[in-house]
Design an enzyme around this catalytic site. Structure first.
Site, PDB file in Angstrom:
ATOM      1  N   SER A  14       1.011  -1.420  -0.101  1.00 25.70           N
ATOM      2  CA  SER A  14       0.001  -0.149  -0.219  1.00 25.70           C
ATOM      3  C   SER A  14       1.041   1.151  -0.393  1.00 25.70           C
ATOM      4  O   SER A  14       2.149   1.622  -1.253  1.00 25.70           O
ATOM      5  CB  SER A  14      -1.092  -0.095   1.279  1.00 25.70           C
TER       6      SER A  14
ATOM      7  N   ASP B 235      -9.635  -6.197  -3.903  1.00 28.61           N
ATOM      8  CA  ASP B 235      -9.100  -4.962  -2.733  1.00 28.61           C
ATOM      9  C   ASP B 235     -10.385  -3.786  -2.960  1.00 28.61           C
ATOM     10  O   ASP B 235     -10.937  -3.160  -3.927  1.00 28.61           O
ATOM     11  CB  ASP B 235      -8.477  -4.646  -3.449  1.00 28.61           C
TER      12      ASP B 235
ATOM     13  N   HIS C  97      -7.336  -5.694   0.557  1.00 28.77           N
ATOM     14  CA  HIS C  97      -5.929  -5.063   0.159  1.00 28.77           C
ATOM     15  C   HIS C  97      -4.724  -5.551   0.829  1.00 28.77           C
ATOM     16  O   HIS C  97      -3.745  -5.543   1.255  1.00 28.77           O
ATOM     17  CB  HIS C  97      -6.570  -4.210   0.671  1.00 28.77           C
TER      18      HIS C  97
END
Length: 321
Positions: free
Chosen positions: A102, A236, A264
């Site tokens: 991320s 996600d 995610h």
């Protein structure tokens, strides 16, 4: 492979007057694991043990996160990349395969860009920087009043009910709420006003009310000199998996793996598969070797220009230059 959970001792080092927390485990080629926004090294807990059987694993808490200090400081991607270089230098580590999740994926890309001589490979896990879209929850952090509103929402009674409700929803495994257990941990960390301030600075450096403002697309051609793997979860809800499709255009030599049904945090949902992918990526690809002349040539030539497409009766065909 049975899931193994390892909880190595958190160590600390002072760099530029600020305490940096990290865990170190295993022996062998070095992996630098960079967590996402609001998380810390524990997001990697399901994979540290299995990875440490084959690698030296360094998993820091980025500045402003976890057990690291949360000063008024530089929370830009470049600042984080510099911090990782300094941490590795203090630990006596010269080169790493850098793995970023991320926001940590954005830091990983910046690290590889700033310090190619210290980067052997690049693995990105649901990273930022490949498209503008991002969940409205993250965009909300940039809005006026976030700090004050979160101070109220993280008061003891409210926080316990809210976090408990998120974790209960996550246990249902419904697609839209599957990541709420990790979100609950991030939400609880916002009880610390220093953490809220740090996260706000981080987000404002890379996101505005319209979405992500920092992109690696214009520099992706530099991965011609460095192995890159991109892992995403097809479900996600934070950064859409369709961003993985951009990789084929901007870095056609990259290895892209989309895990069906994962959210995610694919490294937490499917730790065995994640470890398998990372081991295979490290073993199948030779470590990048920095060469100043090649790097200069890549920068001078820039990104390759795609060949124009000519429409014909049988469909589009590539026109040779």
């Amino acid at each position: 492979m049975a899931e193994q959970t390892m909880r190595p001792t958190v160590e600390h080092v002072i760099i530029h007057g600020h305490r940096r927390a990290y865990v170190r485990a295993g022996q062998g080629p070095v992996l630098l694991l960079l967590h996402g926004l609001g998380c810390d090294h524990t997001t990697w807990a399901p994979v540290i043990g299995p990875l440490a059987e084959h690698f030296t694993v360094i998993a820091p808490d980025l500045l402003g996160h976890g057990d690291s200090d949360k000063p008024r400081a530089d929370y830009s991607l470049g600042g984080y990349a510099n911090g990782m270089r300094d941490l590795l230098t203090v630990l006596g580590i010269d080169k790493v395969t850098v793995v970023g999740h991320s926001f940590g994926g954005g830091v990983a890309m910046q690290f590889a860009y700033q310090f190619p001589e210290r980067t052997e490979r690049l693995m990105l896990v649901a990273p930022g920087g490949l498209g503008p879209e991002v969940t409205p929850v993250i965009r909300a952090i940039t809005m006026p009043g976030f700090h004050q509103a979160m101070a109220l929402l993280t008061m003891p009674g409210v926080r316990h009910v809210g976090a408990g409700g998120m974790r209960a929803l996550a246990r249902t495994r419904l697609p839209l709420v599957r990541d709420l257990d990790e979100v609950a941990t991030i939400y609880e960390s916002f009880a610390d006003p220093r953490a809220r301030a740090a996260i706000r600075h981080v987000v404002r450096a890379v996101v505005d009310w319209r979405g992500q403002v920092v992109t690696m697309v214009d520099r992706a051609y530099l991965t011609q000199a460095m192995p890159m793997c991109v892992v995403w979860g097809s479900a996600d809800q934070v950064i859409p998996a369709r961003h993985a499709e951009h990789v084929a255009t901007v870095a056609p030599d990259a290895w892209v793996e989309v895990l069906p049904g994962a959210g995610h945090f694919p490294h937490k949902e499917h730790p065995e598969r994640f470890v398998e992918l990372l081991r295979e990526f490290a073993h199948r690809t030779p470590a990048a070797t920095y060469h100043r002349g090649r790097w200069r040539a890549l920068l001078k030539n820039g990104a390759p220009v795609p060949a124009p497409v000519e429409a014909t009766a049988s469909g589009p065909t590539q026109v040779s230059a």
